[in-house]
Design a protein around this motif. Structure first.
Motif, PDB file in Angstrom:
ATOM      1  N   HIS A 146     -16.696  53.527  37.068  1.00 53.54           N
ATOM      2  CA  HIS A 146     -17.601  54.197  36.126  1.00 53.54           C
ATOM      3  C   HIS A 146     -18.793  53.273  35.883  1.00 53.54           C
ATOM      4  O   HIS A 146     -18.602  52.135  35.468  1.00 53.54           O
ATOM      5  CB  HIS A 146     -16.918  54.453  34.779  1.00 53.54           C
ATOM      6  CG  HIS A 146     -15.697  55.303  34.879  1.00 53.54           C
ATOM      7  ND1 HIS A 146     -15.710  56.655  34.642  1.00 53.54           N
ATOM      8  CD2 HIS A 146     -14.413  54.996  35.202  1.00 53.54           C
ATOM      9  CE1 HIS A 146     -14.496  57.153  34.798  1.00 53.54           C
ATOM     10  NE2 HIS A 146     -13.685  56.170  35.142  1.00 53.54           N
TER      11      HIS A 146
ATOM     12  N   CYS B 194      -6.560  51.955  27.836  1.00 52.03           N
ATOM     13  CA  CYS B 194      -7.173  52.793  28.867  1.00 52.03           C
ATOM     14  C   CYS B 194      -6.212  53.946  29.133  1.00 52.03           C
ATOM     15  O   CYS B 194      -5.094  53.962  28.645  1.00 52.03           O
ATOM     16  CB  CYS B 194      -7.417  51.997  30.156  1.00 52.03           C
ATOM     17  SG  CYS B 194      -5.900  51.454  30.969  1.00 52.03           S
ATOM     18  N   LEU B 195      -6.687  54.898  29.908  1.00 54.07           N
ATOM     19  CA  LEU B 195      -5.846  56.018  30.316  1.00 54.07           C
ATOM     20  C   LEU B 195      -5.824  56.112  31.839  1.00 54.07           C
ATOM     21  O   LEU B 195      -6.898  55.984  32.443  1.00 54.07           O
ATOM     22  CB  LEU B 195      -6.359  57.332  29.709  1.00 54.07           C
ATOM     23  CG  LEU B 195      -6.171  57.433  28.197  1.00 54.07           C
ATOM     24  CD1 LEU B 195      -6.872  58.672  27.654  1.00 54.07           C
ATOM     25  CD2 LEU B 195      -4.686  57.457  27.826  1.00 54.07           C
TER      26      LEU B 195
ATOM     27  N   HIS C 169     -17.365  50.869  27.599  1.00 59.86           N
ATOM     28  CA  HIS C 169     -17.683  51.509  26.310  1.00 59.86           C
ATOM     29  C   HIS C 169     -18.248  50.417  25.402  1.00 59.86           C
ATOM     30  O   HIS C 169     -17.743  49.290  25.406  1.00 59.86           O
ATOM     31  CB  HIS C 169     -16.431  52.091  25.642  1.00 59.86           C
ATOM     32  CG  HIS C 169     -15.835  53.263  26.357  1.00 59.86           C
ATOM     33  ND1 HIS C 169     -16.277  54.545  26.178  1.00 59.86           N
ATOM     34  CD2 HIS C 169     -14.829  53.329  27.257  1.00 59.86           C
ATOM     35  CE1 HIS C 169     -15.562  55.370  26.933  1.00 59.86           C
ATOM     36  NE2 HIS C 169     -14.676  54.659  27.608  1.00 59.86           N
TER      37      HIS C 169
ATOM     38  N   ASN D   1     -17.826  61.644  35.322  1.00 61.13           N
ATOM     39  CA  ASN D   1     -17.574  62.131  33.948  1.00 61.13           C
ATOM     40  C   ASN D   1     -18.675  61.708  32.976  1.00 61.13           C
ATOM     41  O   ASN D   1     -18.440  61.072  31.955  1.00 61.13           O
ATOM     42  CB  ASN D   1     -16.178  61.696  33.452  1.00 61.13           C
ATOM     43  CG  ASN D   1     -16.007  60.192  33.367  1.00 61.13           C
ATOM     44  OD1 ASN D   1     -16.648  59.445  34.101  1.00 61.13           O
ATOM     45  ND2 ASN D   1     -15.135  59.747  32.482  1.00 61.13           N
TER      46      ASN D   1
ATOM     47  N   THR E  32      -8.770  62.820  29.425  1.00 64.18           N
ATOM     48  CA  THR E  32      -9.375  61.519  29.154  1.00 64.18           C
ATOM     49  C   THR E  32     -10.839  61.685  28.745  1.00 64.18           C
ATOM     50  O   THR E  32     -11.286  62.802  28.465  1.00 64.18           O
ATOM     51  CB  THR E  32      -9.215  60.597  30.394  1.00 64.18           C
ATOM     52  OG1 THR E  32      -9.660  59.286  30.063  1.00 64.18           O
ATOM     53  CG2 THR E  32      -9.988  61.115  31.599  1.00 64.18           C
ATOM     54  N   THR E  33     -11.593  60.582  28.751  1.00 73.82           N
ATOM     55  CA  THR E  33     -13.002  60.576  28.356  1.00 73.82           C
ATOM     56  C   THR E  33     -13.807  61.635  29.116  1.00 73.82           C
ATOM     57  O   THR E  33     -13.785  61.672  30.346  1.00 73.82           O
ATOM     58  CB  THR E  33     -13.604  59.182  28.669  1.00 73.82           C
ATOM     59  OG1 THR E  33     -12.765  58.189  28.087  1.00 73.82           O
ATOM     60  CG2 THR E  33     -15.009  59.050  28.117  1.00 73.82           C
TER      61      THR E  33
ATOM     62  N   ALA F  23     -10.939  55.202  25.307  1.00 70.88           N
ATOM     63  CA  ALA F  23     -10.121  54.670  26.406  1.00 70.88           C
ATOM     64  C   ALA F  23     -11.040  54.129  27.486  1.00 70.88           C
ATOM     65  O   ALA F  23     -11.981  54.806  27.896  1.00 70.88           O
ATOM     66  CB  ALA F  23      -9.245  55.771  26.976  1.00 70.88           C
ATOM     67  N   GLY F  24     -10.729  52.951  27.970  1.00 69.79           N
ATOM     68  CA  GLY F  24     -11.507  52.414  29.083  1.00 69.79           C
ATOM     69  C   GLY F  24     -11.571  50.908  28.976  1.00 69.79           C
ATOM     70  O   GLY F  24     -11.796  50.374  27.884  1.00 69.79           O
TER      71      GLY F  24
ATOM     72  N   ALA G  96     -14.417  50.826  33.158  1.00 72.00           N
ATOM     73  CA  ALA G  96     -14.892  51.964  32.351  1.00 72.00           C
ATOM     74  C   ALA G  96     -15.519  51.432  31.068  1.00 72.00           C
ATOM     75  O   ALA G  96     -14.842  51.260  30.056  1.00 72.00           O
ATOM     76  CB  ALA G  96     -13.735  52.903  32.047  1.00 72.00           C
TER      77      ALA G  96
ATOM     78  N   HIS H 105      -7.030  62.416  38.566  1.00 69.89           N
ATOM     79  CA  HIS H 105      -6.477  61.775  37.368  1.00 69.89           C
ATOM     80  C   HIS H 105      -5.139  62.464  37.114  1.00 69.89           C
ATOM     81  O   HIS H 105      -5.118  63.607  36.655  1.00 69.89           O
ATOM     82  CB  HIS H 105      -7.427  61.938  36.175  1.00 69.89           C
ATOM     83  CG  HIS H 105      -6.927  61.257  34.942  1.00 69.89           C
ATOM     84  ND1 HIS H 105      -7.569  60.183  34.370  1.00 69.89           N
ATOM     85  CD2 HIS H 105      -5.831  61.483  34.180  1.00 69.89           C
ATOM     86  CE1 HIS H 105      -6.885  59.778  33.303  1.00 69.89           C
ATOM     87  NE2 HIS H 105      -5.836  60.560  33.168  1.00 69.89           N
TER      88      HIS H 105
ATOM     89  N   ARG I 271     -21.621  54.805  34.220  1.00 67.70           N
ATOM     90  CA  ARG I 271     -22.362  55.507  33.156  1.00 67.70           C
ATOM     91  C   ARG I 271     -23.795  55.844  33.585  1.00 67.70           C
ATOM     92  O   ARG I 271     -24.089  55.884  34.761  1.00 67.70           O
ATOM     93  CB  ARG I 271     -22.351  54.703  31.835  1.00 67.70           C
ATOM     94  CG  ARG I 271     -20.983  54.184  31.410  1.00 67.70           C
ATOM     95  CD  ARG I 271     -19.952  55.249  31.204  1.00 67.70           C
ATOM     96  NE  ARG I 271     -18.735  54.701  30.605  1.00 67.70           N
ATOM     97  CZ  ARG I 271     -17.530  55.224  30.773  1.00 67.70           C
ATOM     98  NH1 ARG I 271     -17.342  56.305  31.510  1.00 67.70           N
ATOM     99  NH2 ARG I 271     -16.490  54.694  30.194  1.00 67.70           N
TER     100      ARG I 271
HETATM  101  O1  DOR Z   1      -9.441  54.670  30.374  1.00 69.30           O
HETATM  102  C1  DOR Z   1     -10.136  55.484  30.934  1.00 69.30           C
HETATM  103  N1  DOR Z   1     -11.478  55.512  30.782  1.00 69.30           N
HETATM  104  N2  DOR Z   1      -9.558  56.389  31.720  1.00 69.30           N
HETATM  105  C2  DOR Z   1     -10.235  57.395  32.255  1.00 69.30           C
HETATM  106  O2  DOR Z   1      -9.632  58.193  32.932  1.00 69.30           O
HETATM  107  C3  DOR Z   1     -11.681  57.574  31.970  1.00 69.30           C
HETATM  108  C4  DOR Z   1     -12.303  56.323  31.593  1.00 69.30           C
HETATM  109  C5  DOR Z   1     -13.679  56.467  30.990  1.00 69.30           C
HETATM  110  O3  DOR Z   1     -14.492  57.217  31.536  1.00 69.30           O
HETATM  111  O4  DOR Z   1     -13.949  55.820  29.981  1.00 69.30           O
END
Ligand code: DOR
Ligand code: ZN
Length: 350
Positions: A15, A218-219, A251, A41, A106-107, A263-264, A249, A136, A17
């Motif tokens: 990711h 995270c996910l 944030h 995403n 998720t996000t 999550a990330g 990921a 995912h 962004r």
């Molecule tokens: O932890 C995660 N963050 N898992 C994801 O599947 C998406 C990601 C995110 O885009 O922040």
């Protein structure tokens, strides 16, 4: 082994962004990895070829001068993605994969797939055009225990999907459980999987024992130690269908350190070093190159990179925080040392 030289690796799940933060994150990956599969995403999600091409141009514009990093783009699959959009994606030459987020997993997954049956034509087109479906893999019913979501997805969703689409190439992303490792091992040769550094190095105690650590969230969520051990065994086995995907990921700090944190985990600045640490602890450094630099390219049918990168066993301080647009971001293990660093090319010169 105190130094290790690898074919330049690729990141098969990343990711970066968009907007002001793009230039603050993408250079970390570009300094190390040759290519990366770029997740779609965004807000709004990248659902069309036109949007993916425009996003790729923004990424290219955010790269440091002279960078040869190649962003491999993805489309975000929805219940309504037409087969023609998949055909356009394949014809674009810059889109490698289609990303399936179960809606709500998720996000920014709200526009994701509510029922895979809605995507039958798109999935047929993905297979017909020799693109890859990145998944995912978690079920999303709100009543399903978060620690069971990946394992349930395997039997309830992934096994039928593979049966119904017998030529579809699938990457099950960011494995977190022994069940997923076993599923991939026993699966067909068109099923590959990525593994993140955090899932190789941490279990759920690192998230929850002795205090909640939002930068370890995270996910899919970190699982048990026996799951982590299965992931280490898979990654270091030399099995060619397990390969590197950081899922870095980012944030902003305030979105992580809050009452309801995102999550990330942001690993891009030290991801390769984290993998080296995991393989070193397992006594399997000689297997790192296959996992990081060969198997993903082979699975996608792309040439392996030709440059090299050298890692050395030498302590490196991980910055406690880094710039992130108007804010800051905390990399995994920020403020601590890591035992490995990139020796050549110097990643900070990029
Ligand atoms: O932890 C995660 N963050 N898992 C994801 O599947 C998406 C990601 C995110 O885009 O922040
Ligand atoms: Zn991801």
């Amino acid at each position: 082994m105190d130094t290790i030289t690898l074919t330049r690796p690729d990141d098969w799940h990343l990711h970066v962004r968009d907007g002001a933060v793009l230039k603050d994150v993408v250079h970390w990956s570009a300094a190390r990895f040759g290519r990366a599969i770029i997740m779609p995403n965004l807000v709004p999600p990248v659902t069309t070829t036109q949007a993916a091409i425009a996003y790729r141009e923004r990424i290219m514009a955010a790269l440091p001068p002279g960078s040869d990093f190649d962003p491999l783009m993805t489309l975000y699959l929805t219940d309504n993605t037409p087969a023609e959009e998949i055909a356009r994606a394949a014809a674009s030459g810059v889109i490698q994969a289609i990303k399936l987020y179960p809606a709500g997993a998720t996000t920014n997954s709200d526009s994701g797939v509510t029922d895979i049956a809605h995507c039958a034509e798109a999935l047929e087109a993905i297979a017909a055009h020799d693109l890859t479906l990145c998944i995912h893999g978690e079920v999303t019913h709100p009543h399903t225990d978060i620690f069971d979501r990946e394992a349930l997805f395997l039997e309830q969703r992934l096994a039928p999907l593979l049966d119904q689409h017998p030529t579809l190439r699938v990457v099950l992303e960011h494995l977190t459980t022994k069940a997923a490792v076993d599923f991939v091992r026993e699966g067909p040769s068109r099923l590959g999987a990525t593994i993140t550094p955090q899932h190789l190095l941490m279990n759920r105690n690192d998230l929850l024992a002795g205090g909640i650590r939002p930068h370890h969230y995270c996910l899919p969520i970190l699982k048990r130690e026996r799951d982590r051990e299965a992931l280490i065994a898979a990654a270091t086995s030399g099995h060619p269908r397990f390969f590197l995907g950081t899922d870095s990921a980012p944030h902003a700090l305030e979105a992580k350190e809050t009452g309801c944190g995102c999550a990330g985990i942001f690993t891009a600045p030290i991801a390769l070093e984290l993998y080296a640490q995991a393989f070193d602890q397992a006594g399997a450094l000689e297997r790192l190159e296959g996992f990081a630099s060969h198997f993903g390219a082979d699975f996608y049918g792309l040439p392996r990179n030709t440059q090299t990168i050298t890692l050395e066993r030498a302590a490196q301080a991980i910055p406690a925080s880094l710039p992130y647009g108007d804010s800051t971001i905390v990399p995994l293990h920020g403020g601590h040392d890591i035992a490995w660093r990139v020796a050549t090319p110097n990643p900070h010169s990029a």
